[in-house]
Motif scaffolding. Sequence first.
Motif, mmCIF file in Angstrom:
data_model
loop_
_atom_site.group_PDB
_atom_site.id
_atom_site.type_symbol
_atom_site.label_atom_id
_atom_site.label_comp_id
_atom_site.label_asym_id
_atom_site.label_seq_id
_atom_site.Cartn_x
_atom_site.Cartn_y
_atom_site.Cartn_z
ATOM 1 N N VAL A 87 0.893 -1.394 -0.111
ATOM 2 C CA VAL A 87 -0.062 0.267 0.001
ATOM 3 C C VAL A 87 0.998 1.289 -0.036
ATOM 4 C CG1 VAL A 87 -1.731 1.425 1.377
ATOM 5 C CG2 VAL A 87 -1.844 -1.102 1.256
ATOM 6 N N PHE A 88 0.854 2.210 -0.903
ATOM 7 C CA PHE A 88 1.504 3.503 -0.829
ATOM 8 C C PHE A 88 1.081 4.233 0.374
ATOM 9 C CE2 PHE A 88 0.912 7.960 -2.108
ATOM 10 C CZ PHE A 88 2.184 8.310 -2.347
ATOM 11 N N ARG A 89 1.846 4.635 0.819
ATOM 12 C CA ARG A 89 1.814 5.385 2.239
ATOM 13 C C ARG A 89 2.410 6.827 2.031
ATOM 14 N NH1 ARG A 89 -1.210 2.200 5.054
ATOM 15 N NH2 ARG A 89 -0.788 0.027 5.052
ATOM 16 N N GLY A 90 2.742 7.404 0.933
ATOM 17 C CA GLY A 90 3.170 8.704 0.793
ATOM 18 C C GLY A 90 4.448 8.893 0.463
ATOM 19 N N TRP A 91 5.088 10.164 0.401
ATOM 20 C CA TRP A 91 6.374 10.545 0.039
ATOM 21 C C TRP A 91 7.035 10.995 1.222
ATOM 22 C CZ3 TRP A 91 7.312 9.266 -4.919
ATOM 23 C CH2 TRP A 91 6.200 9.037 -5.817
ATOM 24 N N SER A 92 8.242 10.604 1.285
ATOM 25 C CA SER A 92 9.307 11.261 2.177
ATOM 26 C C SER A 92 9.595 12.792 2.024
ATOM 27 C CB SER A 92 10.551 10.344 2.273
ATOM 28 O OG SER A 92 11.466 10.696 1.077
ATOM 29 N N PRO A 93 10.160 13.162 2.839
ATOM 30 C CA PRO A 93 10.459 14.789 2.729
ATOM 31 C C PRO A 93 11.545 14.881 1.616
ATOM 32 C CG PRO A 93 10.499 14.448 5.252
ATOM 33 C CD PRO A 93 10.184 13.156 4.429
ATOM 34 N N SER A 94 12.249 14.119 1.088
ATOM 35 C CA SER A 94 13.232 13.920 -0.019
ATOM 36 C C SER A 94 12.931 13.434 -1.257
ATOM 37 C CB SER A 94 14.682 13.365 0.354
ATOM 38 O OG SER A 94 14.358 11.986 0.612
ATOM 39 N N GLY A 95 11.424 13.144 -1.115
ATOM 40 C CA GLY A 95 10.725 12.519 -2.304
ATOM 41 C C GLY A 95 10.819 11.070 -2.779
ATOM 42 N N GLU A 96 11.183 10.223 -1.709
ATOM 43 C CA GLU A 96 11.066 8.903 -1.916
ATOM 44 C C GLU A 96 9.710 8.364 -1.632
ATOM 45 O OE1 GLU A 96 15.500 7.458 -0.430
ATOM 46 O OE2 GLU A 96 14.115 8.673 1.070
ATOM 47 N N LEU A 97 9.486 7.410 -2.097
ATOM 48 C CA LEU A 97 8.063 6.821 -2.350
ATOM 49 C C LEU A 97 7.995 5.835 -0.981
ATOM 50 C CD1 LEU A 97 5.978 5.365 -5.137
ATOM 51 C CD2 LEU A 97 6.476 3.951 -3.284
#
Length: 194
Positions: free
Chosen positions: A51-61
């Motif tokens: 399940v997609f949980r979002g993006w890290s502050p540095s843009g990692e999935l």
Amino acid sequence: MSTDQGPADLLPPWRALLRGARQREGRAPGSGWLQLASVAHDGTPRVRTLVFRGWSPSGELELLTDARSEKPAELMHQPQVELCWLFRKAREQFRLRGAARLITPEQDPAALADHWRRLSPSGRSVWAWPDPGQLFSEAGPWPREVVDGEPVSPHLVLLRIHLSQVEQLDLKPHPHCRRCWQRQDHWRERRLNP
């Protein structure tokens, strides 16, 4: 942690297309599910749905997994992965390629605590079940919920995928539209034959 926000000029151009596909998908069941392809220790392929949980502050999935499953050890051995994200209603597919990095509660307690808090009580319960992949025992334990306020499970692992290439296949136009972006080319768009 961000789900899709950020200054537009800092985001790769494909992020807006991915966000648009997610919005067109709405709350359709499975709209946040991605298939993760990786390589096992014996060199054979593995595909799992996460399940997609979002993006890290540095843009990692960001994705979540269980430390007791085979996945973390396999990803430490071979971190290169590809994800396939199909949006049925939007009639679009994204293939995202990159390297997985595993983040444990000891490495980034704030990030794991944030994800743990955002999980539903029933969503947290799977980290309280017996070890994944072992022989089934009805004795369990098989809790239905882990209530708010419980500490972060030591089995919770955050996967951060540092993306190197993204492809989009849009099935709506004729001919279909296939595009590719690579980090090494500063996310410059290339049109490909579908």
